[in-house]
Design a protein around this motif. Structure first.
Motif, mmCIF file in Angstrom:
data_model
loop_
_atom_site.group_PDB
_atom_site.id
_atom_site.type_symbol
_atom_site.label_atom_id
_atom_site.label_comp_id
_atom_site.label_asym_id
_atom_site.label_seq_id
_atom_site.Cartn_x
_atom_site.Cartn_y
_atom_site.Cartn_z
ATOM 1 N N SER A 213 0.842 -1.200 0.000
ATOM 2 C CA SER A 213 0.000 0.000 0.000
ATOM 3 C C SER A 213 0.876 1.248 0.000
ATOM 4 O O SER A 213 1.963 1.265 0.595
ATOM 5 C CB SER A 213 -0.917 0.002 1.228
ATOM 6 O OG SER A 213 -1.739 -1.161 1.238
ATOM 7 N N LYS A 214 0.393 2.278 -0.642
ATOM 8 C CA LYS A 214 1.147 3.517 -0.706
ATOM 9 C C LYS A 214 1.299 4.107 0.694
ATOM 10 O O LYS A 214 0.345 4.171 1.466
ATOM 11 C CB LYS A 214 0.419 4.504 -1.623
ATOM 12 C CG LYS A 214 1.226 5.763 -1.911
ATOM 13 C CD LYS A 214 0.513 6.656 -2.916
ATOM 14 C CE LYS A 214 1.336 7.901 -3.220
ATOM 15 N NZ LYS A 214 0.666 8.793 -4.217
ATOM 16 N N GLY A 215 2.511 4.505 1.001
ATOM 17 C CA GLY A 215 2.803 5.070 2.306
ATOM 18 C C GLY A 215 3.160 4.011 3.334
ATOM 19 O O GLY A 215 3.521 4.339 4.471
ATOM 20 N N LYS A 216 3.048 2.717 2.973
ATOM 21 C CA LYS A 216 3.352 1.611 3.878
ATOM 22 C C LYS A 216 4.601 0.830 3.422
ATOM 23 O O LYS A 216 4.850 -0.274 3.914
ATOM 24 C CB LYS A 216 2.165 0.643 3.942
ATOM 25 C CG LYS A 216 0.894 1.246 4.497
ATOM 26 C CD LYS A 216 0.982 1.431 6.003
ATOM 27 C CE LYS A 216 -0.345 1.896 6.578
ATOM 28 N NZ LYS A 216 -0.302 2.041 8.056
ATOM 29 N N GLU A 217 5.365 1.432 2.512
ATOM 30 C CA GLU A 217 6.507 0.708 1.953
ATOM 31 C C GLU A 217 7.521 0.293 3.027
ATOM 32 O O GLU A 217 7.905 -0.891 3.114
ATOM 33 C CB GLU A 217 7.210 1.566 0.882
ATOM 34 C CG GLU A 217 6.389 1.819 -0.369
ATOM 35 C CD GLU A 217 5.470 3.028 -0.207
ATOM 36 O OE1 GLU A 217 4.778 3.364 -1.175
ATOM 37 O OE2 GLU A 217 5.468 3.621 0.890
ATOM 38 N N ALA A 218 7.964 1.247 3.840
ATOM 39 C CA ALA A 218 8.985 0.970 4.848
ATOM 40 C C ALA A 218 8.471 -0.035 5.885
ATOM 41 O O ALA A 218 9.186 -0.977 6.270
ATOM 42 C CB ALA A 218 9.415 2.269 5.529
ATOM 43 N N GLU A 219 7.222 0.154 6.319
ATOM 44 C CA GLU A 219 6.650 -0.733 7.334
ATOM 45 C C GLU A 219 6.519 -2.165 6.810
ATOM 46 O O GLU A 219 6.857 -3.136 7.493
ATOM 47 C CB GLU A 219 5.279 -0.211 7.747
ATOM 48 C CG GLU A 219 4.593 -1.045 8.821
ATOM 49 C CD GLU A 219 3.220 -0.491 9.188
ATOM 50 O OE1 GLU A 219 2.448 -1.244 9.821
ATOM 51 O OE2 GLU A 219 2.925 0.673 8.852
ATOM 52 N N THR A 220 6.053 -2.292 5.553
ATOM 53 C CA THR A 220 5.879 -3.622 4.958
ATOM 54 C C THR A 220 7.220 -4.322 4.786
ATOM 55 O O THR A 220 7.344 -5.526 5.061
ATOM 56 C CB THR A 220 5.175 -3.503 3.597
ATOM 57 O OG1 THR A 220 3.912 -2.851 3.757
ATOM 58 C CG2 THR A 220 4.967 -4.877 2.974
#
Length: 218
Positions: free
Chosen positions: A175-182
């Protein structure tokens, strides 16, 4: 003359040995007092520490802790024993390699776990109680797990290329904005997989090399 002879026969001659009847009675009385005191102490200890022997009573009829232990041994004795054996082998090997963690490190780890549990709507204390685990046992297991992770730290590193390959191979949608977390979640997942494989092989080797004698059969 007869009466005088009778008195002479009743009374022992001067200097003759006379059994110490009074002394014997005193010795017997002392022994009886010691035995009575010992019985009282045993009964008092039995009452004070009855939980060591009796797990519960039902209408006055006791259920012994031994009965509970036997039931648990029959249901999960082998698995529990093997777990304790493995834990002892691991702890000894970690000590041998001087792999340790500080109390501060353990506190920080437990705090992290507590925060995660709190986010799920419960407390760490309640979570442990539901699992039948004491806080002391949880701390001990946390320490052991951290020591294992430290020992295999170099073998469980996950590079960015491994994360990227996993995303590509499994066609993970981010998901956009969740790159680092994912990516961090995937990194943690890959690291956990590496650790489990490494530790599994290590434990197999430890058990194979150990001299294990079973005296109880389940």
């Amino acid at each position: 003359f007869v009466e005088e002879n009778d008195r002479a026969m009743e009374s022992p001659p001067a200097g003759a040995y006379e059994p110490p009847k009074v002394k014997r009675r005193r010795v017997v009385s002392i022994k009886a007092a010691i035995i009575l005191a010992a019985v009282i102490i045993i009964l008092a200890l039995g009452f004070a520490y009855k939980g060591l022997f009796v797990a519960a009573t039902v209408n006055g009829s006791p259920i012994s802790r031994l009965a509970v232990v036997k039931r648990l041994e029959n249901s999960s004795g082998k698995g529990t024993l093997d777990s304790l054996i493995t834990e002892k082998l691991i702890a000894r090997e970690l000590d041998k390699n001087n792999v340790n963690v500080t109390e501060e490190e353990i506190d920080a780890k437990i705090k992290t776990v507590e925060e995660q549990v709190t986010q799920q709507g419960t407390s760490l204390k309640d979570a442990l109680q539901s699992e039948g685990v004491t806080e002391a046992e949880f701390r001990k297991q946390t320490s052991l797990q951290m020591r294992i992770e430290k020992m295999f730290r170099d073998k469980t590193q996950v590079g960015d290329e491994e994360v990227a390959k996993y995303i590509a191979d499994n066609k993970v949608k981010i998901s956009k904005g969740k790159e680092a977390e994912t990516k961090e979640q995937i990194r943690a997942q890959l690291k956990s997989g590496k650790l489990n494989r490494a530790v599994g092989e290590w434990i197999d080797a430890l058990r194979a090399a150990a001299s294990i004698k079973y005296f109880a059969e389940y």
